[in-house]
Scaffold this motif. Sequence first.
Motif, PDB file in Angstrom:
ATOM      1  N   CYS A   1       0.853  -1.182   0.000  1.00  0.00           N
ATOM      2  CA  CYS A   1       0.000   0.000   0.000  1.00  0.00           C
ATOM      3  C   CYS A   1       0.891   1.235   0.000  1.00  0.00           C
ATOM      4  O   CYS A   1       1.738   1.383   0.883  1.00  0.00           O
ATOM      5  CB  CYS A   1      -0.900  -0.030   1.225  1.00  0.00           C
ATOM      6  N   VAL A   2       0.735   2.049  -1.014  1.00  0.00           N
ATOM      7  CA  VAL A   2       1.576   3.243  -1.143  1.00  0.00           C
ATOM      8  C   VAL A   2       0.724   4.468  -0.868  1.00  0.00           C
ATOM      9  O   VAL A   2      -0.291   4.696  -1.536  1.00  0.00           O
ATOM     10  CB  VAL A   2       2.192   3.329  -2.556  1.00  0.00           C
ATOM     11  N   ARG A   3       1.147   5.229   0.128  1.00  0.00           N
ATOM     12  CA  ARG A   3       0.439   6.460   0.511  1.00  0.00           C
ATOM     13  C   ARG A   3       1.448   7.588   0.640  1.00  0.00           C
ATOM     14  O   ARG A   3       2.634   7.335   0.787  1.00  0.00           O
ATOM     15  CB  ARG A   3      -0.198   6.293   1.903  1.00  0.00           C
ATOM     16  N   PRO A   4       0.951   8.819   0.650  1.00  0.00           N
ATOM     17  CA  PRO A   4       1.867   9.919   0.982  1.00  0.00           C
ATOM     18  C   PRO A   4       2.411   9.676   2.387  1.00  0.00           C
ATOM     19  O   PRO A   4       1.692   9.137   3.238  1.00  0.00           O
ATOM     20  CB  PRO A   4       0.977  11.163   0.957  1.00  0.00           C
ATOM     21  N   GLU A   5       3.671  10.035   2.616  1.00  0.00           N
ATOM     22  CA  GLU A   5       4.237   9.750   3.932  1.00  0.00           C
ATOM     23  C   GLU A   5       3.636  10.629   5.022  1.00  0.00           C
ATOM     24  O   GLU A   5       3.644  10.287   6.189  1.00  0.00           O
ATOM     25  CB  GLU A   5       5.768   9.851   3.877  1.00  0.00           C
ATOM     26  N   GLU A   6       3.092  11.788   4.613  1.00  0.00           N
ATOM     27  CA  GLU A   6       2.350  12.622   5.559  1.00  0.00           C
ATOM     28  C   GLU A   6       1.044  13.005   4.897  1.00  0.00           C
ATOM     29  O   GLU A   6       0.995  13.188   3.680  1.00  0.00           O
ATOM     30  CB  GLU A   6       3.107  13.913   5.865  1.00  0.00           C
ATOM     31  N   GLU A   7       0.002  13.176   5.721  1.00  0.00           N
ATOM     32  CA  GLU A   7      -1.300  13.521   5.164  1.00  0.00           C
ATOM     33  C   GLU A   7      -1.204  14.824   4.374  1.00  0.00           C
ATOM     34  O   GLU A   7      -0.601  15.795   4.829  1.00  0.00           O
ATOM     35  CB  GLU A   7      -2.334  13.679   6.277  1.00  0.00           C
ATOM     36  N   GLY A   8      -1.811  14.812   3.209  1.00  0.00           N
ATOM     37  CA  GLY A   8      -1.815  16.025   2.396  1.00  0.00           C
ATOM     38  C   GLY A   8      -0.574  16.204   1.553  1.00  0.00           C
ATOM     39  O   GLY A   8      -0.496  17.127   0.754  1.00  0.00           O
ATOM     40  N   ARG A   9       0.432  15.328   1.732  1.00  0.00           N
ATOM     41  CA  ARG A   9       1.649  15.446   0.942  1.00  0.00           C
ATOM     42  C   ARG A   9       1.568  14.558  -0.303  1.00  0.00           C
ATOM     43  O   ARG A   9       0.587  13.875  -0.524  1.00  0.00           O
ATOM     44  CB  ARG A   9       2.869  15.060   1.794  1.00  0.00           C
ATOM     45  N   GLN A  10       2.662  14.537  -1.045  1.00  0.00           N
ATOM     46  CA  GLN A  10       2.671  13.790  -2.297  1.00  0.00           C
ATOM     47  C   GLN A  10       3.251  12.387  -2.128  1.00  0.00           C
ATOM     48  O   GLN A  10       3.971  12.113  -1.178  1.00  0.00           O
ATOM     49  CB  GLN A  10       3.514  14.551  -3.324  1.00  0.00           C
ATOM     50  N   ILE A  11       2.911  11.525  -3.087  1.00  0.00           N
ATOM     51  CA  ILE A  11       3.590  10.228  -3.194  1.00  0.00           C
ATOM     52  C   ILE A  11       4.832  10.481  -4.046  1.00  0.00           C
ATOM     53  O   ILE A  11       4.741  11.041  -5.144  1.00  0.00           O
ATOM     54  CB  ILE A  11       2.677   9.177  -3.843  1.00  0.00           C
ATOM     55  N   ARG A  12       5.979  10.099  -3.529  1.00  0.00           N
ATOM     56  CA  ARG A  12       7.243  10.455  -4.173  1.00  0.00           C
ATOM     57  C   ARG A  12       7.725   9.359  -5.116  1.00  0.00           C
ATOM     58  O   ARG A  12       7.357   8.196  -5.004  1.00  0.00           O
ATOM     59  CB  ARG A  12       8.310  10.737  -3.110  1.00  0.00           C
ATOM     60  N   ILE A  13       8.616   9.750  -6.022  1.00  0.00           N
ATOM     61  CA  ILE A  13       9.144   8.829  -7.036  1.00  0.00           C
ATOM     62  C   ILE A  13       9.853   7.638  -6.385  1.00  0.00           C
ATOM     63  O   ILE A  13       9.746   6.505  -6.863  1.00  0.00           O
ATOM     64  CB  ILE A  13      10.070   9.564  -8.034  1.00  0.00           C
ATOM     65  N   GLU A  14      10.548   7.872  -5.263  1.00  0.00           N
ATOM     66  CA  GLU A  14      11.275   6.779  -4.593  1.00  0.00           C
ATOM     67  C   GLU A  14      10.293   5.692  -4.148  1.00  0.00           C
ATOM     68  O   GLU A  14      10.599   4.504  -4.231  1.00  0.00           O
ATOM     69  CB  GLU A  14      12.047   7.293  -3.366  1.00  0.00           C
ATOM     70  N   GLN A  15       9.122   6.107  -3.677  1.00  0.00           N
ATOM     71  CA  GLN A  15       8.118   5.129  -3.223  1.00  0.00           C
ATOM     72  C   GLN A  15       7.632   4.277  -4.400  1.00  0.00           C
ATOM     73  O   GLN A  15       7.426   3.079  -4.264  1.00  0.00           O
ATOM     74  CB  GLN A  15       6.927   5.859  -2.582  1.00  0.00           C
ATOM     75  N   VAL A  16       7.464   4.912  -5.554  1.00  0.00           N
ATOM     76  CA  VAL A  16       6.970   4.181  -6.723  1.00  0.00           C
ATOM     77  C   VAL A  16       8.052   3.249  -7.259  1.00  0.00           C
ATOM     78  O   VAL A  16       7.779   2.114  -7.661  1.00  0.00           O
ATOM     79  CB  VAL A  16       6.481   5.158  -7.811  1.00  0.00           C
ATOM     80  N   ARG A  17       9.308   3.716  -7.243  1.00  0.00           N
ATOM     81  CA  ARG A  17      10.411   2.861  -7.713  1.00  0.00           C
ATOM     82  C   ARG A  17      10.550   1.620  -6.841  1.00  0.00           C
ATOM     83  O   ARG A  17      10.759   0.513  -7.338  1.00  0.00           O
ATOM     84  CB  ARG A  17      11.724   3.651  -7.696  1.00  0.00           C
ATOM     85  N   GLU A  18      10.416   1.833  -5.541  1.00  0.00           N
ATOM     86  CA  GLU A  18      10.514   0.709  -4.612  1.00  0.00           C
ATOM     87  C   GLU A  18       9.381  -0.290  -4.881  1.00  0.00           C
ATOM     88  O   GLU A  18       9.609  -1.506  -4.946  1.00  0.00           O
ATOM     89  CB  GLU A  18      10.414   1.244  -3.174  1.00  0.00           C
ATOM     90  N   LEU A  19       8.195   0.234  -5.106  1.00  0.00           N
ATOM     91  CA  LEU A  19       7.049  -0.624  -5.419  1.00  0.00           C
ATOM     92  C   LEU A  19       7.303  -1.407  -6.708  1.00  0.00           C
ATOM     93  O   LEU A  19       7.082  -2.624  -6.767  1.00  0.00           O
ATOM     94  CB  LEU A  19       5.783   0.233  -5.568  1.00  0.00           C
ATOM     95  N   ALA A  20       7.797  -0.714  -7.732  1.00  0.00           N
ATOM     96  CA  ALA A  20       8.035  -1.362  -9.025  1.00  0.00           C
ATOM     97  C   ALA A  20       9.013  -2.523  -8.880  1.00  0.00           C
ATOM     98  O   ALA A  20       8.822  -3.590  -9.480  1.00  0.00           O
ATOM     99  CB  ALA A  20       8.547  -0.346 -10.032  1.00  0.00           C
TER     100      ALA A  20
END
Length: 329
Positions: A87-106
Amino acid sequence: MSEAAATVLSLPAPPWTQPQRTQLQAALAAGRLPHALLIHEVPGSGGEWLAFWAAQLVLCQNRAQAPCGVCSACRRVQAAQHPDLWCVRPEEEGRQIRIEQVRELASELALTSHGGGYAVAILSPADALNRFAANALLKTLEEPPRQRLLVLVATQPSRLPPTIRSRCQRLPVRAPTRAEALAWLTQARGAALPWGAALDELGEAPFLAVAADPQELATVGEEARRTLEALAGGNGDPVASAERWARAAVPLRLRCFENWLTERIRAQERQGTFMTEMRAGPYLSEPAPVLNIRELFGLLDEVRELRATLDVPLNRGVALEDLFRRLAP
Ligand SMILES: [Zn+2]
């Protein structure tokens, strides 16, 4: 994975998502389940609940009754502890999902799943993907490994690049009716709470209401409404109101702002019809509404934009002040 994920699926099934569930079950049975879903939910209508349900559907060990809700896979999904669920979410509420999170998921999705079957990724809210993260996700969407299910949950899919949207099957989730929302909230949390008052302020958003203290919700909502009425009547103080709003409960207050604007749009639509009929009489002067419908829709877009991109506290105050000034006659 966050604790919040563990609770959403433990809530009762929202009956207004039944058509989507039936559709997904049929697709899986026919071997036509797409590799990417874009759940487009009305805020608070249970899009994330449906995303976790979809994860249970493909990970359940009881194929014939999936999701059975009782096998160890289903229970692990509900507890957000399944090794083949990300489950990938912004690390803080209201913030963005960052490229590093998506790369890790991929890179996780590129590996063989632990169970040898499906692996599922839920991105929620997907409209929090920033541009770089969305581009990184596109690679996985274009060449998905076998038996992968990506579920994007968004309230404003228009914020996502068209290249992402076109590679996902859209699954809209409507807002429940007031009666459906009340019945569901009562089932989830009990009848002795002021759900009606909470929904008056939030709109038909039971998944937002269920996570909050309804009493506090009604209080914050009432205060938000008073502030907005005063500002629209020319009796408010945009600077002081913006400072107060920026300090606490910002997402909740913005949701109340959205609901207040939506109510005004509906009222003007009704009044517009009425006025057209009445204008046949030549001596009736047309009352000038403080804000026309185009301005209301413009404000509504910006409030949603602000809610999706809540940034540093200073910017919140400035952005709110700008919106409040535009309410004044
Ligand atoms: Zn199961």
